[in-house]
Design an enzyme around this catalytic site. Structure first.
Site, PDB file in Angstrom:
ATOM      1  N   GLY A  43      39.738 -15.458  16.540  1.00 27.75           N
ATOM      2  CA  GLY A  43      40.574 -15.732  15.376  1.00 27.75           C
ATOM      3  C   GLY A  43      40.945 -14.439  14.683  1.00 27.75           C
ATOM      4  O   GLY A  43      40.245 -13.425  14.842  1.00 27.75           O
ATOM      5  N   GLN A  48      44.055  -8.704   8.157  1.00 30.09           N
ATOM      6  CA  GLN A  48      43.325  -7.819   9.068  1.00 30.09           C
ATOM      7  C   GLN A  48      44.247  -6.901   9.863  1.00 30.09           C
ATOM      8  O   GLN A  48      43.780  -5.955  10.493  1.00 30.09           O
ATOM      9  CB  GLN A  48      42.472  -8.638  10.057  1.00 30.09           C
ATOM     10  CG  GLN A  48      41.306  -9.355   9.400  1.00 30.09           C
ATOM     11  CD  GLN A  48      40.504 -10.106  10.436  1.00 30.09           C
ATOM     12  OE1 GLN A  48      40.869 -11.219  10.807  1.00 30.09           O
ATOM     13  NE2 GLN A  48      39.439  -9.495  10.928  1.00 30.09           N
ATOM     14  N   CYS A  92      33.174 -10.356  13.464  1.00 26.38           N
ATOM     15  CA  CYS A  92      34.484 -10.225  12.832  1.00 26.38           C
ATOM     16  C   CYS A  92      35.141  -8.974  13.387  1.00 26.38           C
ATOM     17  O   CYS A  92      34.486  -7.934  13.500  1.00 26.38           O
ATOM     18  CB  CYS A  92      34.325 -10.109  11.311  1.00 26.38           C
ATOM     19  SG  CYS A  92      35.888  -9.859  10.445  1.00 26.38           S
ATOM     20  N   LEU A  93      36.422  -9.075  13.748  1.00 27.13           N
ATOM     21  CA  LEU A  93      37.104  -7.942  14.375  1.00 27.13           C
ATOM     22  C   LEU A  93      37.238  -6.749  13.434  1.00 27.13           C
ATOM     23  O   LEU A  93      37.451  -5.632  13.884  1.00 27.13           O
ATOM     24  CB  LEU A  93      38.481  -8.371  14.896  1.00 27.13           C
ATOM     25  CG  LEU A  93      38.436  -9.426  16.011  1.00 27.13           C
ATOM     26  CD1 LEU A  93      39.846  -9.838  16.407  1.00 27.13           C
ATOM     27  CD2 LEU A  93      37.668  -8.926  17.229  1.00 27.13           C
ATOM     28  N   HIS A 134      36.080 -19.027   8.585  1.00 30.85           N
ATOM     29  CA  HIS A 134      35.965 -17.560   8.590  1.00 30.85           C
ATOM     30  C   HIS A 134      37.339 -16.926   8.327  1.00 30.85           C
ATOM     31  O   HIS A 134      37.471 -16.038   7.473  1.00 30.85           O
ATOM     32  CB  HIS A 134      35.397 -17.095   9.937  1.00 30.85           C
ATOM     33  CG  HIS A 134      35.294 -15.608  10.080  1.00 30.85           C
ATOM     34  ND1 HIS A 134      34.096 -14.943  10.203  1.00 30.85           N
ATOM     35  CD2 HIS A 134      36.260 -14.645  10.129  1.00 30.85           C
ATOM     36  CE1 HIS A 134      34.336 -13.638  10.290  1.00 30.85           C
ATOM     37  NE2 HIS A 134      35.628 -13.430  10.264  1.00 30.85           N
ATOM     38  N   GLU A 135      38.363 -17.404   9.040  1.00 34.82           N
ATOM     39  CA  GLU A 135      39.715 -16.828   8.881  1.00 34.82           C
ATOM     40  C   GLU A 135      40.310 -17.194   7.526  1.00 34.82           C
ATOM     41  O   GLU A 135      40.986 -16.375   6.897  1.00 34.82           O
ATOM     42  CB  GLU A 135      40.634 -17.290  10.015  1.00 34.82           C
ATOM     43  CG  GLU A 135      40.158 -16.954  11.425  1.00 34.82           C
ATOM     44  CD  GLU A 135      39.703 -15.509  11.610  1.00 34.82           C
ATOM     45  OE1 GLU A 135      40.206 -14.621  10.881  1.00 34.82           O
ATOM     46  OE2 GLU A 135      38.832 -15.267  12.463  1.00 34.82           O
ATOM     47  N   HIS A 138      39.273 -14.870   4.899  1.00 34.72           N
ATOM     48  CA  HIS A 138      40.037 -13.613   4.884  1.00 34.72           C
ATOM     49  C   HIS A 138      41.252 -13.729   3.962  1.00 34.72           C
ATOM     50  O   HIS A 138      41.614 -12.762   3.289  1.00 34.72           O
ATOM     51  CB  HIS A 138      40.533 -13.256   6.293  1.00 34.72           C
ATOM     52  CG  HIS A 138      39.519 -12.541   7.136  1.00 34.72           C
ATOM     53  ND1 HIS A 138      39.065 -11.277   6.841  1.00 34.72           N
ATOM     54  CD2 HIS A 138      38.895 -12.895   8.281  1.00 34.72           C
ATOM     55  CE1 HIS A 138      38.198 -10.892   7.773  1.00 34.72           C
ATOM     56  NE2 HIS A 138      38.068 -11.855   8.662  1.00 34.72           N
TER      57      HIS A 138
HETATM   58 CO    CO Z   1      36.918 -11.817  10.387  1.00 36.53          CO
END
Ligand code: CO
Length: 174
Positions: A43, A48, A92-93, A134-135, A138
């Protein structure tokens, strides 16, 4: 399209609603999927990649070949979350080497718009619910370290400090 790393301030910035459902938006979503697959994620949220819009993408399989699992959500709203919650491991990226336990609701109901502005409704459970939440966080400027268990957070403390230092160094260099 590069993925911003913690503690880039754009990860905490306010995200504006998507209002133009045009070719540019489609391209951003496409580029987000590419960046996500390239980095092994499931995701990704627009902030991000430095785009402060209420836009997120996910594919629970993490596989570019499984196109039918791709979801693009514009202006998502959380209309229901189960009282029942479960801990689970997340990454998380924007924090490539950090993983940690996060407790989240196991079921959610979501409304959103697709890339053409058409409304949609989703009921998600377990892994899909976790990815969405999670997304969605953000888009609210919330990062998974904010919700991490105290044990995970203390285990990640040194790495987080390293990331802050590294970010400062890159800022000084530019
Ligand atoms: Co993340």
């Amino acid at each position: 399209m590069d993925i911003l790393l913690y503690p880039d301030p754009r990860l905490r910035a306010k995200n504006a609603p998507v209002t133009s459902f045009d070719a540019t938006l489609e391209q951003i979503a496409r580029d987000m999927f590419e960046a996500m697959y390239r980095t092994g994620g499931v995701g990704l949220a627009a902030p991000q990649v430095g785009v402060n819009l209420r836009l997120l993408v996910y594919n629970a399989s993490g596989k570019a070949a499984e196109k039918e699992q791709e979801h693009v959500l514009c202006n998502p709203k959380l209309v229901f979350k189960s009282r029942e919650q479960e801990p689970g491991e997340e990454g998380c990226l924007s924090f490539p080497d950090i993983r940690g336990q996060v407790t989240r609701p196991i079921k959610v109901k979501v409304t959103a718009q697709d890339l053409h502005g058409e409304p949609m409704e989703l009921e998600l459970e377990d892994w899909d619910a976790r990815i969405f939440l999670h997304e969605f966080d953000h888009l609210e400027g919330i990062l998974f370290i904010d919700r991490m268990s105290p044990v995970s957070k203390s285990q990640a403390k040194g790495q987080l400090q390293d990331m802050v230092e590294h970010y400062r160094e890159t800022q000084d260099a530019s």
